[in-house]
Design a protein around this motif. Structure first.
Motif, PDB file in Angstrom:
ATOM      1  N   GLN A  60       0.950  -1.717   0.179  1.00 55.29           N
ATOM      2  CA  GLN A  60      -0.081   0.093   0.157  1.00 55.29           C
ATOM      3  C   GLN A  60       0.889   1.437   0.451  1.00 55.29           C
ATOM      4  O   GLN A  60       0.574   1.942  -0.826  1.00 55.29           O
ATOM      5  CB  GLN A  60      -0.805   0.043   1.666  1.00 55.29           C
ATOM      6  N   MET A  61       2.027   1.486   0.299  1.00 49.73           N
ATOM      7  CA  MET A  61       2.658   2.039   1.227  1.00 49.73           C
ATOM      8  C   MET A  61       3.427   2.753  -0.497  1.00 49.73           C
ATOM      9  O   MET A  61       3.817   3.938  -0.724  1.00 49.73           O
ATOM     10  CB  MET A  61       3.896   1.984   2.239  1.00 49.73           C
ATOM     11  N   ILE A  62       3.584   1.551  -1.551  1.00 49.15           N
ATOM     12  CA  ILE A  62       4.995   1.499  -3.073  1.00 49.15           C
ATOM     13  C   ILE A  62       3.747   2.401  -3.667  1.00 49.15           C
ATOM     14  O   ILE A  62       3.745   2.980  -4.647  1.00 49.15           O
ATOM     15  CB  ILE A  62       5.665   0.341  -2.840  1.00 49.15           C
ATOM     16  N   LYS A  63       2.804   2.668  -3.610  1.00 49.27           N
ATOM     17  CA  LYS A  63       1.033   2.996  -4.007  1.00 49.27           C
ATOM     18  C   LYS A  63       1.362   4.602  -4.430  1.00 49.27           C
ATOM     19  O   LYS A  63       1.551   5.733  -5.513  1.00 49.27           O
ATOM     20  CB  LYS A  63      -0.169   2.613  -4.071  1.00 49.27           C
ATOM     21  N   ARG A  64       1.782   5.166  -3.199  1.00 51.09           N
ATOM     22  CA  ARG A  64       1.560   6.432  -2.341  1.00 51.09           C
ATOM     23  C   ARG A  64       3.007   7.163  -2.673  1.00 51.09           C
ATOM     24  O   ARG A  64       2.818   8.408  -2.644  1.00 51.09           O
ATOM     25  CB  ARG A  64       1.240   6.816  -0.981  1.00 51.09           C
ATOM     26  N   PHE A  65       3.975   6.199  -3.207  1.00 50.59           N
ATOM     27  CA  PHE A  65       5.449   7.044  -3.038  1.00 50.59           C
ATOM     28  C   PHE A  65       5.841   6.349  -4.630  1.00 50.59           C
ATOM     29  O   PHE A  65       6.141   5.228  -4.444  1.00 50.59           O
ATOM     30  CB  PHE A  65       6.496   7.036  -2.192  1.00 50.59           C
ATOM     31  N   GLU A  66       6.917   6.827  -4.722  1.00 47.65           N
ATOM     32  CA  GLU A  66       7.655   6.606  -5.504  1.00 47.65           C
ATOM     33  C   GLU A  66       8.624   6.079  -5.343  1.00 47.65           C
ATOM     34  O   GLU A  66       8.578   5.487  -3.708  1.00 47.65           O
ATOM     35  CB  GLU A  66       8.450   7.935  -6.100  1.00 47.65           C
ATOM     36  N   LEU A  67       9.257   4.964  -5.778  1.00 46.83           N
ATOM     37  CA  LEU A  67       9.820   3.429  -5.438  1.00 46.83           C
ATOM     38  C   LEU A  67      11.300   3.879  -4.173  1.00 46.83           C
ATOM     39  O   LEU A  67      11.584   3.466  -3.112  1.00 46.83           O
ATOM     40  CB  LEU A  67       9.786   1.905  -6.168  1.00 46.83           C
ATOM     41  N   SER A  68      12.053   4.896  -5.280  1.00 49.91           N
ATOM     42  CA  SER A  68      13.391   5.275  -4.956  1.00 49.91           C
ATOM     43  C   SER A  68      12.955   5.862  -3.871  1.00 49.91           C
ATOM     44  O   SER A  68      13.912   6.077  -2.204  1.00 49.91           O
ATOM     45  CB  SER A  68      14.123   6.151  -5.452  1.00 49.91           C
ATOM     46  N   VAL A  69      11.915   7.282  -3.402  1.00 51.15           N
ATOM     47  CA  VAL A  69      11.406   7.542  -1.866  1.00 51.15           C
ATOM     48  C   VAL A  69      10.821   6.677  -1.313  1.00 51.15           C
ATOM     49  O   VAL A  69      12.039   6.510  -0.133  1.00 51.15           O
ATOM     50  CB  VAL A  69      10.574   8.729  -2.026  1.00 51.15           C
ATOM     51  N   ALA A  70       9.969   5.563  -0.668  1.00 52.15           N
ATOM     52  CA  ALA A  70       9.659   4.957  -0.316  1.00 52.15           C
ATOM     53  C   ALA A  70      10.991   4.071   0.546  1.00 52.15           C
ATOM     54  O   ALA A  70      11.533   3.251   1.195  1.00 52.15           O
ATOM     55  CB  ALA A  70       8.788   3.573  -0.506  1.00 52.15           C
ATOM     56  N   TYR A  71      11.724   2.892  -0.168  1.00 47.58           N
ATOM     57  CA  TYR A  71      12.997   2.437   0.145  1.00 47.58           C
ATOM     58  C   TYR A  71      14.415   3.504   0.547  1.00 47.58           C
ATOM     59  O   TYR A  71      13.973   2.659   1.615  1.00 47.58           O
ATOM     60  CB  TYR A  71      13.418   2.011  -1.263  1.00 47.58           C
ATOM     61  N   ALA A  72      14.477   4.913   0.411  1.00 47.06           N
ATOM     62  CA  ALA A  72      15.222   5.252   1.143  1.00 47.06           C
ATOM     63  C   ALA A  72      14.685   5.130   2.724  1.00 47.06           C
ATOM     64  O   ALA A  72      15.116   6.176   3.527  1.00 47.06           O
ATOM     65  CB  ALA A  72      15.477   6.895   0.558  1.00 47.06           C
ATOM     66  N   ASN A  73      12.984   5.658   3.219  1.00 43.02           N
ATOM     67  CA  ASN A  73      12.401   5.511   3.839  1.00 43.02           C
ATOM     68  C   ASN A  73      12.332   3.931   4.560  1.00 43.02           C
ATOM     69  O   ASN A  73      12.626   4.249   5.758  1.00 43.02           O
ATOM     70  CB  ASN A  73      11.048   6.076   3.851  1.00 43.02           C
TER      71      ASN A  73
END
Length: 121
Positions: A60-73
Motif C-alpha cells: 500500500q505504501m509503494i502505491k503512495r510514493f515513488e519506489l526510490s523514496v519509499a526505499y530510502a525511508n
C-alpha cells in the motif's frame, strides 16, 4: 491540505517501517529461546505474522510514493533497530552509532521534503 496529506502518508510509512523493525526483535527473542520450544514458536510465529502484515502494508505504501523514496525511508529501520536494541536488550550506543543514524535521518528528511513533483506524493 496537500502538506497535511503528505505528512500523513510519511507517518503511515514510518509506522510500517516500525512494524518491520519490531519483527527483528521477535527474531532475536526466538533465537534466544535456549531450547524452550514454546518460546521459540511464539516469537517465531509473531515474527512471521508481523512480516506478513508488513508485506501487505508495504504494498500500500509503494502505491503512495515513488519506489526510490519509499526505499530510502526504509533505511529508518536502522534508527528503530537501535532504539529497540537499547530498550529491549540494553545495548549501548556509541558516537559512531549516533553519527550514522544522524546521516540516515538527514538523508531521509531531505528526500521527504522534496517538491511534490520530485516525490510524486
Amino acid at each position: 491540505m496537500k502538506g497535511l496529506d503528505k505528512l500523513k502518508n510519511v507517518l503511515m510509512l514510518q509506522g510500517v517501517i516500525v512494524l518491520y523493525s519490531v519483527s527483528s526483535v521477535m527474531s532475536k527473542e526466538a533465537s534466544g529461546s535456549g531450547g524452550d520450544i514454546l518460546r521459540f514458536l511464539f516469537f517465531f510465529g509473531m515474527e512471521f505474522v508481523m512480516l506478513g502484515v508488513y508485506a501487505i502494508l508495504w504494498q500500500q505504501m509503494i502505491k503512495r510514493f515513488e519506489l526510490s523514496v519509499a526505499y530510502a525511508n526504509r533505511s529508518m529501520a536502522v534508527v528503530w533497530s537501535m532504539v529497540w536494541a537499547v530498550v529491549f536488550f540494553h545495548d549501548t550506543i556509541t558516537i559512531q552509532n549516533i553519527l550514522g543514524v544522524l546521516l540516515v535521518v538527514i538523508g531521509t528528511w531531505i528526500l521527504n521534503t522534496g517538491t511534490e513533483e520530485d516525490t510524486n506524493v
